[in-house]
Each structure stands twice: as structure tokens, then as C-alpha cells.
Design a protein around this motif. Structure first.
Motif, PDB file in Angstrom:
ATOM      1  N   THR B  31       0.838  -1.191   0.000  1.00 42.02           N
ATOM      2  CA  THR B  31       0.000   0.000   0.000  1.00 42.02           C
ATOM      3  C   THR B  31       0.875   1.243   0.000  1.00 42.02           C
ATOM      4  O   THR B  31       1.779   1.378   0.815  1.00 42.02           O
ATOM      5  N   ILE B  32       0.611   2.116  -0.957  1.00 38.50           N
ATOM      6  CA  ILE B  32       1.381   3.340  -1.073  1.00 38.50           C
ATOM      7  C   ILE B  32       0.414   4.504  -1.017  1.00 38.50           C
ATOM      8  O   ILE B  32      -0.625   4.489  -1.675  1.00 38.50           O
ATOM      9  N   LYS B  33       0.755   5.487  -0.192  1.00 40.91           N
ATOM     10  CA  LYS B  33      -0.163   6.613  -0.059  1.00 40.91           C
ATOM     11  C   LYS B  33       0.409   7.867  -0.708  1.00 40.91           C
ATOM     12  O   LYS B  33       1.607   8.143  -0.584  1.00 40.91           O
ATOM     13  N   ILE B  34      -0.451   8.598  -1.382  1.00 41.31           N
ATOM     14  CA  ILE B  34      -0.088   9.913  -1.895  1.00 41.31           C
ATOM     15  C   ILE B  34      -0.925  10.931  -1.126  1.00 41.31           C
ATOM     16  O   ILE B  34      -2.150  10.815  -1.061  1.00 41.31           O
ATOM     17  N   ALA B  35      -0.255  11.895  -0.511  1.00 42.87           N
ATOM     18  CA  ALA B  35      -0.963  12.870   0.310  1.00 42.87           C
ATOM     19  C   ALA B  35      -1.261  14.121  -0.509  1.00 42.87           C
ATOM     20  O   ALA B  35      -0.608  14.404  -1.513  1.00 42.87           O
ATOM     21  N   TYR B  36      -2.286  14.840  -0.063  1.00 36.43           N
ATOM     22  CA  TYR B  36      -2.544  16.167  -0.605  1.00 36.43           C
ATOM     23  C   TYR B  36      -2.660  17.121   0.572  1.00 36.43           C
ATOM     24  O   TYR B  36      -3.416  16.863   1.508  1.00 36.43           O
ATOM     25  N   GLN B  37      -1.899  18.206   0.549  1.00 35.17           N
ATOM     26  CA  GLN B  37      -2.030  19.223   1.594  1.00 35.17           C
ATOM     27  C   GLN B  37      -2.616  20.502   1.024  1.00 35.17           C
ATOM     28  O   GLN B  37      -2.073  21.095   0.087  1.00 35.17           O
ATOM     29  N   GLY B  38      -3.736  20.923   1.575  1.00 33.14           N
ATOM     30  CA  GLY B  38      -4.396  22.150   1.121  1.00 33.14           C
ATOM     31  C   GLY B  38      -5.572  22.448   2.021  1.00 33.14           C
ATOM     32  O   GLY B  38      -5.806  21.743   2.998  1.00 33.14           O
ATOM     33  N   PRO B  39      -6.314  23.513   1.735  1.00 36.73           N
ATOM     34  CA  PRO B  39      -7.467  23.867   2.573  1.00 36.73           C
ATOM     35  C   PRO B  39      -8.654  22.944   2.299  1.00 36.73           C
ATOM     36  O   PRO B  39      -9.289  23.060   1.266  1.00 36.73           O
ATOM     37  N   LEU B  40      -8.921  22.027   3.208  1.00 41.22           N
ATOM     38  CA  LEU B  40     -10.065  21.132   3.057  1.00 41.22           C
ATOM     39  C   LEU B  40     -11.178  21.526   4.014  1.00 41.22           C
ATOM     40  O   LEU B  40     -12.203  20.871   4.125  1.00 41.22           O
ATOM     41  N   SER B  41     -10.932  22.603   4.757  1.00 46.05           N
ATOM     42  CA  SER B  41     -11.993  23.253   5.522  1.00 46.05           C
ATOM     43  C   SER B  41     -11.559  24.704   5.627  1.00 46.05           C
ATOM     44  O   SER B  41     -10.474  25.057   5.186  1.00 46.05           O
ATOM     45  N   GLY B  42     -12.397  25.530   6.198  1.00 51.85           N
ATOM     46  CA  GLY B  42     -12.041  26.947   6.295  1.00 51.85           C
ATOM     47  C   GLY B  42     -12.553  27.715   5.094  1.00 51.85           C
ATOM     48  O   GLY B  42     -13.234  27.175   4.235  1.00 51.85           O
ATOM     49  N   SER B  65      -7.196   0.679 -13.058  1.00 54.73           N
ATOM     50  CA  SER B  65      -6.610   0.295 -14.339  1.00 54.73           C
ATOM     51  C   SER B  65      -6.002  -1.109 -14.313  1.00 54.73           C
ATOM     52  O   SER B  65      -5.928  -1.774 -15.336  1.00 54.73           O
ATOM     53  N   GLY B  66      -5.545  -1.534 -13.129  1.00 54.18           N
ATOM     54  CA  GLY B  66      -4.905  -2.843 -13.047  1.00 54.18           C
ATOM     55  C   GLY B  66      -3.502  -2.864 -13.636  1.00 54.18           C
ATOM     56  O   GLY B  66      -2.884  -3.915 -13.762  1.00 54.18           O
ATOM     57  N   ASP B  67      -2.980  -1.701 -14.016  1.00 56.35           N
ATOM     58  CA  ASP B  67      -1.644  -1.630 -14.613  1.00 56.35           C
ATOM     59  C   ASP B  67      -0.531  -1.760 -13.576  1.00 56.35           C
ATOM     60  O   ASP B  67       0.618  -1.995 -13.918  1.00 56.35           O
ATOM     61  N   TYR B  68      -0.869  -1.528 -12.312  1.00 55.68           N
ATOM     62  CA  TYR B  68       0.181  -1.464 -11.294  1.00 55.68           C
ATOM     63  C   TYR B  68       0.019  -2.584 -10.280  1.00 55.68           C
ATOM     64  O   TYR B  68      -1.100  -2.956  -9.935  1.00 55.68           O
ATOM     65  N   ASP B  69       1.140  -3.099  -9.785  1.00 53.26           N
ATOM     66  CA  ASP B  69       1.022  -4.163  -8.797  1.00 53.26           C
ATOM     67  C   ASP B  69       1.085  -3.619  -7.376  1.00 53.26           C
ATOM     68  O   ASP B  69       1.446  -4.306  -6.439  1.00 53.26           O
ATOM     69  N   PHE B  70       0.778  -2.336  -7.231  1.00 49.09           N
ATOM     70  CA  PHE B  70       0.652  -1.772  -5.880  1.00 49.09           C
ATOM     71  C   PHE B  70      -0.694  -1.059  -5.784  1.00 49.09           C
ATOM     72  O   PHE B  70      -1.261  -0.637  -6.782  1.00 49.09           O
ATOM     73  N   GLU B  71      -1.187  -0.983  -4.539  1.00 52.56           N
ATOM     74  CA  GLU B  71      -2.466  -0.329  -4.303  1.00 52.56           C
ATOM     75  C   GLU B  71      -2.193   1.090  -3.798  1.00 52.56           C
ATOM     76  O   GLU B  71      -1.403   1.277  -2.880  1.00 52.56           O
ATOM     77  N   LEU B  72      -2.837   2.090  -4.423  1.00 51.51           N
ATOM     78  CA  LEU B  72      -2.622   3.470  -3.983  1.00 51.51           C
ATOM     79  C   LEU B  72      -3.739   3.920  -3.061  1.00 51.51           C
ATOM     80  O   LEU B  72      -4.891   3.527  -3.228  1.00 51.51           O
ATOM     81  N   GLU B  73      -3.365   4.746  -2.094  1.00 56.09           N
ATOM     82  CA  GLU B  73      -4.371   5.292  -1.199  1.00 56.09           C
ATOM     83  C   GLU B  73      -4.193   6.783  -1.093  1.00 56.09           C
ATOM     84  O   GLU B  73      -3.065   7.291  -1.187  1.00 56.09           O
ATOM     85  N   TYR B  74      -5.297   7.476  -0.867  1.00 59.38           N
ATOM     86  CA  TYR B  74      -5.256   8.929  -0.737  1.00 59.38           C
ATOM     87  C   TYR B  74      -5.126   9.311   0.730  1.00 59.38           C
ATOM     88  O   TYR B  74      -5.754   8.708   1.593  1.00 59.38           O
ATOM     89  N   PHE B  75      -4.286  10.297   1.011  1.00 57.13           N
ATOM     90  CA  PHE B  75      -4.118  10.777   2.387  1.00 57.13           C
ATOM     91  C   PHE B  75      -4.392  12.282   2.413  1.00 57.13           C
ATOM     92  O   PHE B  75      -3.731  13.050   1.714  1.00 57.13           O
ATOM     93  N   ALA B  76      -5.381  12.707   3.203  1.00 57.91           N
ATOM     94  CA  ALA B  76      -5.749  14.124   3.245  1.00 57.91           C
ATOM     95  C   ALA B  76      -5.025  14.836   4.387  1.00 57.91           C
ATOM     96  O   ALA B  76      -5.084  14.393   5.525  1.00 57.91           O
ATOM     97  N   ALA B  77      -4.321  15.916   4.077  1.00 59.37           N
ATOM     98  CA  ALA B  77      -3.680  16.740   5.102  1.00 59.37           C
ATOM     99  C   ALA B  77      -4.264  18.149   5.001  1.00 59.37           C
ATOM    100  O   ALA B  77      -3.897  18.926   4.137  1.00 59.37           O
ATOM    101  N   ASP B  78      -5.209  18.434   5.882  1.00 61.63           N
ATOM    102  CA  ASP B  78      -5.951  19.697   5.819  1.00 61.63           C
ATOM    103  C   ASP B  78      -5.202  20.807   6.558  1.00 61.63           C
ATOM    104  O   ASP B  78      -4.997  20.720   7.758  1.00 61.63           O
ATOM    105  N   ASP B  79      -4.775  21.845   5.832  1.00 60.62           N
ATOM    106  CA  ASP B  79      -4.098  22.961   6.503  1.00 60.62           C
ATOM    107  C   ASP B  79      -4.974  24.213   6.572  1.00 60.62           C
ATOM    108  O   ASP B  79      -4.527  25.280   7.009  1.00 60.62           O
ATOM    109  N   GLN B  80      -6.206  24.102   6.137  1.00 55.24           N
ATOM    110  CA  GLN B  80      -7.150  25.237   6.134  1.00 55.24           C
ATOM    111  C   GLN B  80      -6.609  26.443   5.372  1.00 55.24           C
ATOM    112  O   GLN B  80      -7.117  27.550   5.516  1.00 55.24           O
ATOM    113  N   GLY B  81      -5.558  26.244   4.601  1.00 59.12           N
ATOM    114  CA  GLY B  81      -4.957  27.363   3.872  1.00 59.12           C
ATOM    115  C   GLY B  81      -4.278  28.339   4.819  1.00 59.12           C
ATOM    116  O   GLY B  81      -4.013  29.473   4.464  1.00 59.12           O
ATOM    117  N   SER B  82      -3.986  27.875   6.049  1.00 55.15           N
ATOM    118  CA  SER B  82      -3.518  28.805   7.070  1.00 55.15           C
ATOM    119  C   SER B  82      -2.159  28.377   7.617  1.00 55.15           C
ATOM    120  O   SER B  82      -1.874  27.185   7.767  1.00 55.15           O
TER     121      SER B  82
END
Lengths: 307, 382
Positions: B31-42, B65-82
Motif C-alpha cells: 500500500t502506497i499513499k499519496i498525500a494532498y495538503q491544502g485547505p479542506l476546511s475553512g 486500471s490494473g496496470d500497477y502491482d501496488f495499491e494506492l491510497e489517498y491521504f488528506a492533510a488539511d491545513d485550512q490554507g492557514s
């Protein structure tokens, strides 16, 4: 700065100051009867803004409304703001403060509860109504109505000042001339003696919150009309209005009015002269200076002793 | 009763143990996670969610797609733009050892706080939208900017105004955020270079009344106004400008380019120009297919920087696959820093400072209550 500039800036200051004054009443009344700094009052104010948005979104104001329709929308918005503001203030007192009073909790606990209630309420609003700012539906064409010494006054500005003055007069009358007012003053002066004289303290406290909530709610609606409504809108006006209450003499109703207007006007002139980034510097410098020489605020005394 | 105490203790310990084994037993390390940091509230959540959906779409498509032999997961990092939330947001992504790269931070202010932390952790942070020019000068370590910086945007605004007839004087107002001040610095410098008369004002983001500021603009008699800040402030500001009788040209940057601007400012936003180093996913022919898939997934059209965030995420996924599907943070950063990737919106490559090597800026205008696409700077000014 020319004379018409001064009037322009004064108009902006008086409009803002009227809002601060109306909010400050809520802080000062509650302080008068409970010696409690009700920091959750800024959220009572915020809920008034949402009350207005919700009510007006439900009725969907007609495009190009007649004068009578416009007046109806504005009154509806104010009514909805007042109802929600009053209801939140009532619930707040019942849920958060009354249990503490019953247990004779220390002052600090009240203060922490107030801050906690404030966090809870604005985050709840964020959950319920979303975290996007909302625009108040258009109720009238916001044109320039008339000029005071060359300074234009718009419909919104006139409504805010008129509503503000009317509410301030009403509160003043209620506190000084009615049975509820005597109750409020009696509790403020000496709760124990008031209770012995047959004043129902719980009822008076609860009604004081509702009175402050009604005012705060209408102010929230008016503020939202002038700017926009969102779940964090209470914070800055709330802090400024609290400062206004302190400036006028916390616990003193007329002091809160004077303090609110003063801060509004000082803010407006500060912005004009030094720019928007200095907005609060001027206002709070005045607050500090006044408190240095008059620690009890401009008008000093508490609710009980003023009238 | 000691027995009771033991039982009380034993239950949470047992449950905790079960949970722990549950976590470690079934993932097999892929399992591999890709994070996103941005305002998810505020207040600026609108801008944040546009990008978040782009990231999610790329991840969902890669998994399906089934093209990759790893599973991706999303990771939310909420900074409220602040700035105040930026440390906690970055730390949450850093502490999750499955996170191998971060899309973001979205805003320039939080980037100043978060990027050094990512640098220390060796975690690549690829921003789709933090455009303050000074960010890449601070040697954060692993920060890559996948967007032209505000030098490009400020210069485009100045060139555009200089090319208009009858524009001699311009006021530049910023919102006292790192983004607004950065953009405003560049705009002022470029306008002065173009020989225009420039005035500058600061109006903080949380202003309770834009009446004074609007009055100031009208009284100054300028022909055009540049607002360097975000839509949630520009919305009410345009209303007050309209009331005060401002009839000059209004321009703002990518921070204001959100449909919410029109909702908040209403008719007063009509005619305002918006610049953005972002293309319009619904207008560009190559992006039509992306826009359809986005709409099918989320039920609404892609917004500002959605397509860019999608591109960046795909770029990261491609690098992960290139590194055998189980890269260390450091390896992945090295791969990204040297990348040559052709996305849907633009081609991505970075110089040694992590600065983007492509400088295209696009113009938009509010027309009939919609933010319409006008085209690239060259097409408009020539």
C-alpha cells in the motif's frame, strides 16, 4: 482630507459602530447579571447571519422587488436573525451556564465553558451549513439614497444605522422602564437580595440572554447583508464588540453603545489615514489609553447602578 | 478486587492487540499513499477541494486500471490554507510512513511552514498552485513547484494593462498574505517598468468592511485595479467597489479564480479579468475527456487547478511504477526532481531550485455571471 472625505469616513464608521454597539449590548447585559464574559456571544451573532440567509433563501426574494416587498424581506431577515440569535442564546444559557450556576462553579469554569461553547457552535455551523461563505440574497437595489454633507448613504447603511438606533433605544427602555428591566438591575446589583425580594433569578438570567441574543441575531443579519455570512464571521466583530463593551464600562448598557460607536468611528479614521492593515491598531490603542486613565471604562458603573 | 482490575485492563489490551495485528497482517507492504495538503476546511475550501478531487481521480483511475502491482491510497492533510495549521498538516503526512509523496501545499503561506518539514523528512512536496516567487529561493530541500510563479502572473497583468487604451494609473491592493503580497510585489514592479503610475494598498483578508478600501480606490481616480488575494475577500470587495462607483478595469489572479467569486460578488464581478497559470479543463480540447471523467466521478465540472493536480498525481504514480512500485521517499524525490513528464495540461520539468521551467499564463473574464476563458497571454496582447 477634505470635509466631504471626513463625512464619508464618518458614515462608514457610524455604520460599523452601530453594529458593534448592538453586539456589545449582549456582552454587557450578561456581564451585568452574571459577571460572565460570554465569549460565545460572537456565535449568537453568527447564528443571526445564518438565520437571515436561511429565511431569505426559503422565500426567494423576487428580482426587482417593489419598495414594500423589499421592506418585507428586510424585516423577515431581521426577524429570522433575531429568532435564531435569541434561540441560540437561550439554549446556550440552559445547556452551558445554568448547570454551572446550580453547582456554584468557580468563575474560571464559566469562562472556559464560554470559550468551549464558542468553538462548539461555530464548528457546528460549519458542519451544518458548509464552510463556504454565503451571500445574503438580494433584497433591494443597494443604491445611494441621499447625501450628508457630500457623503453618500446607501440603503444598506441606512437600514443598519436605523435598526441599530431603534434597538439601542428599545434595550435602554427595557432595562430602565420595565419589570424585566428592574429584575435585571436588581440581579446585577445584588443577586442574593434580589432573590430574597422575590425576583426569580433563573428567569431573569435566561431573559437577559434572550434579550442580548435577539439584538446579536439582528446584528448578525445586518452584518451579513453588508459583507457575507460564514461560520467564522463571529470572531472579529465579536472581539471588537467585547472591547467596545469594556471601553464603555462593562456592565453598562449606555457605555456599550458609546463604546461601539467610538470604536467604529476610530477604526474608520484609522483605515483612512494609515490604511486597512492598521484597522485594529487605532481602535485598540484608544481602548488601552482609556483604560489606563479610566480603568472602569468611559461611563464606568455597572448595570445595577446606572439607572 | 484485583481480578476485576485485571479484566478491566485486559480488554483494551486485547482489543488493541487485535487491531494492531489486523493492520499489519493483510497489507503485504504494497500500500502506497499519496498525500494532498491544502485547505479542506475553512474559508478557501473551494480552491482546496478542486485539487483534492483531481488527486483522488488520478488515484482511483490508477487503482482501477490494473496496470500497477501496488495499491494506492489517498491521504488528506488539511491545513485550512492557514500558516497556523500548516505544521500539524505536514506532520500528519510525514508521520504516516506509507506516504511517499505530497501533492501540495496548495497555498504559499502554509508552504513556507510545511515545506521545510517535508525537506527534513525527505518527502517530495509538489505544489500545483503555491505561486509566491520567493518559495523556491529558500532551499526547502524537497519542494518542487509545478506551476509558473507569480512573476509570470504579475508580469502578464502588467503587460495586459499597458496594452489597454486609456490606462495610465493603476492601484494594486493585496490581502497581506504571502501569496497576495508576493503577487502584488511583482505586479507593482512590472507596472512601473511599463511606465504606468502605480499606487499600492494593503487590505487584510479578514477585513470586516470593504467600504473604506473601495472609497480609497474611487477617490484615487485610478483607471485600473489589481487585487492580489483570494475570492472570498474579492467577492464582497467588488460589491463595495460597485456601490462606491468604481468603473475602471479590475484584474485579479488565480486565488480569485473560482466560481464562488461570482456567487459572492454577484453582478459586481461582471467584467473582472482573472489571470491564472492554469488552463481551463472544460475549454481546452485535449482536456475534454478528463473533464467528462471528473464530472462522472464527482458530479461537478473540474475547477481551478483540478487538472493540474490530476497531472501531478499521475506524474508521481508513473515515477513510483518506474522505481519498481516500492520507492523510498528519497528515491522518489530524486526521480521527480529530474522528471520530464507530459501531462494533459502542460509538460512538467524543474530546474535545480525546484522551479517550474514553463511560464504560460492564461486570461479569463467574468461574463454573464460565468468565468469565461479568453486565452493565453500571447493571443491577447500579441
Amino acid at each position: 482630507m477634505s470635509l466631504s472625505d471626513i463625512w464619508d469616513v464618518l458614515v462608514l464608521g457610524v455604520v460599523l459602530g452601530s453594529l458593534y454597539a448592538v453586539i456589545a449590548i449582549g456582552y454587557t447585559l450578561v456581564y451585568g447579571v452574571l459577571q460572565l464574559l460570554n465569549f460565545a456571544h460572537s456565535e449568537v451573532f453568527m447564528s443571526g447571519g445564518f438565520g437571515g440567509v436561511i429565511a431569505l433563501t426559503l422565500v426567494e426574494p423576487a428580482a426587482g422587488p417593489t419598495g414594500l416587498q423589499s421592506a418585507g424581506y428586510v424585516l423577515l431577515g431581521m426577524g429570522a436573525g433575531a429568532v435564531l440569535g435569541g434561540a441560540v442564546a437561550f439554549g446556550l444559557e440552559k445547556a452551558a451556564y445554568q448547570p454551572l450556576r446550580r453547582r456554584n462553579a468557580p468563575r474560571l469554569v464559566f469562562l472556559l465553558t464560554a470559550i468551549g461553547a464558542s468553538f462548539f457552535l461555530y464548528n457546528l455551523a460549519g458542519k451544518l451549513f458548509g464552510r463556504y461563505p454565503m451571500k445574503m440574497p438580494t433584497m433591494y437595489e443597494n443604491k445611494k439614497l441621499f447625501e450628508v454633507f457630500g457623503a453618500g448613504v446607501s440603503v444598506t447603511q441606512l437600514i443598519i444605522v436605523l435598526a441599530g438606533v431603534l434597538m439601542l433605544l428599545t434595550v435602554d427602555l427595557v432595562v430602565n422602564r420595565t419589570k424585566l428591566g428592574s429584575g435585571i438591575r436588581a440581579v446585577a446589583q445584588d443577586p442574593e437580595a434580589a432573590a430574597l425580594m422575590g425576583v426569580d433569578i433563573d428567569k431573569v438570567v435566561s431573559r437577559t440572554f434572550v434579550l442580548g441574543g435577539l439584538m446579536g441575531g439582528v446584528a448578525g443579519f445586518l452584518f451579513g447583508t453588508n459583507l457575507q455570512v460564514d461560520y467564522t464571521m463571529g470572531f472579529l466583530p465579536g472581539i471588537t464588540a467585547f472591547a467596545a463593551a469594556v471601553l464603555g464600562g462593562i456592565g453598562n448598557v449606555r457605555g456599550a453603545m458609546l463604546g461601539g460607536l467610538t470604536l467604529g468611528v476610530v477604526e474608520s479614521f484609522t483605515v483612512e489615514i494609515w490604511g486597512d492593515a492598521w484597522r485594529y491598531v487605532g481602535a485598540f490603542a484608544v481602548l488601552v489609553l482609556v483604560l489606563m486613565f479610566r480603568p472602569t471604562g468611559l461611563l464606568g458603573e455597572r448595570v445595577g447602578r446606572t439607572a | 478486587m484485583p481480578n476485576k482490575n485485571i479484566v478491566r485492563l485486559a480488554i483494551p489490551v486485547a482489543v488493541g492487540g487485535l487491531l494492531l495485528t489486523g493492520c499489519s497482517s493483510d497489507d503485504g507492504g504494497s500500500t502506497i499513499k499519496i498525500a494532498y495538503q491544502g485547505p479542506l476546511s475553512g474559508q478557501n475550501v473551494g480552491l482546496g477541494e478542486n485539487m483534492e478531487r483531481g488527486v483522488q481521480l488520478a488515484i482511483n483511475e490508477a487503482n482501477a486500471s490494473g496496470d500497477y502491482d501496488f495499491e494506492l491510497e489517498y491521504f488528506a492533510a488539511d491545513d485550512q490554507g492557514s500558516e497556523t495549521e500548516a505544521t500539524a498538516a505536514a506532520q500528519s503526512a510525514i508521520d504516516d510512513t506509507d506516504v511517499v509523496a505530497v501533492v501540495g501545499p496548495a497555498f504559499s503561506g502554509p508552504t513556507e511552514i510545511s515545506a521545510p518539514l517535508y525537506g527534513q523528512a525527505g518527502l517530495a512536496a509538489v505544489t500545483p498552485s503555491a505561486t509566491n516567487p520567493t518559495l523556491t529561493e529558500q532551499e526547502f530541500g524537497t519542494f518542487l513547484r509545478a506551476v509558473p510563479n507569480d512573476n509570470a502572473q504579475g508580469a502578464a497583468m502588467a503587460d495586459f494593462l499597458a496594452a489597454q487604451d486609456g490606462v495610465d494609473s493603476v492601484m494594486v491592493i493585496d490581502d497581506v498574505t504571502p501569496y497576495g503580497e508576493g503577487l502584488s510585489d511583482v505586479a507593482v514592479a512590472s507596472l512601473e517598468e511599463a511606465g504606468l503610475d502605480v499606487q499600492r494598498q494593503h487590505v487584510p483578508q479578514e477585513t470586516v468592511d470593504y467600504g473604506n478600501a473601495a472609497r480609497g480606490v474611487v477617490e484615487s481616480g485610478v483607471d485600473a485595479l489589481i487585487y492580489a488575494g483570494y475570492y472570498e475577500a474579492l467577492g464582497p470587495f467588488t460589491t463595495r467597489l460597485d456601490e462606491a462607483g468604481f468603473d475602471g478595469i479590475g484584474i485579479s489572479g488565480d486565488g480569485s479564480k473560482d466560481e464562488e467569486l461570482v456567487n459572492l460578488g454577484g453582478d459586481a464581478t461582471e467584467g473582472w479579468y482573472l489571470t491564472c497559470p492554469c488552463t481551463d479543463a472544460t475549454e481546452e480540447p485535449g482536456l475534454a475527456d478528463f473533464a467528462e471523467r471528473y464530472e462522472a466521478e464527482f458530479g461537478l465540472a473540474p475547477g481551478t487547478y483540478s487538472a493540474e493536480a490530476y497531472d501531478i498525481t499521475n506524474m508521481i504514480i508513473e515515477q513510483i511504477a518506474g522505481l519498481g512500485g516500492d520507492p523510498s521517499r528519497e528515491e522518489l524525490y530524486q526521480a521527480l526532481a529530474g522528471v520530464e513528464y507530459q501531462g494533459l495540461t502542460k509538460s512538467f520539468s524543474f530546474d535545480d531550485a525546484g522551479e517550474f521551467t514553463n511560464e504560460a499564463v492564461f486570461f479569463y473574464q467574468v461574463t454573464d455571471g460565468v468565468i469565461g476563458y479568453l486565452g493565453g497571454t500571447e493571443e491577447l496582447i500579441g
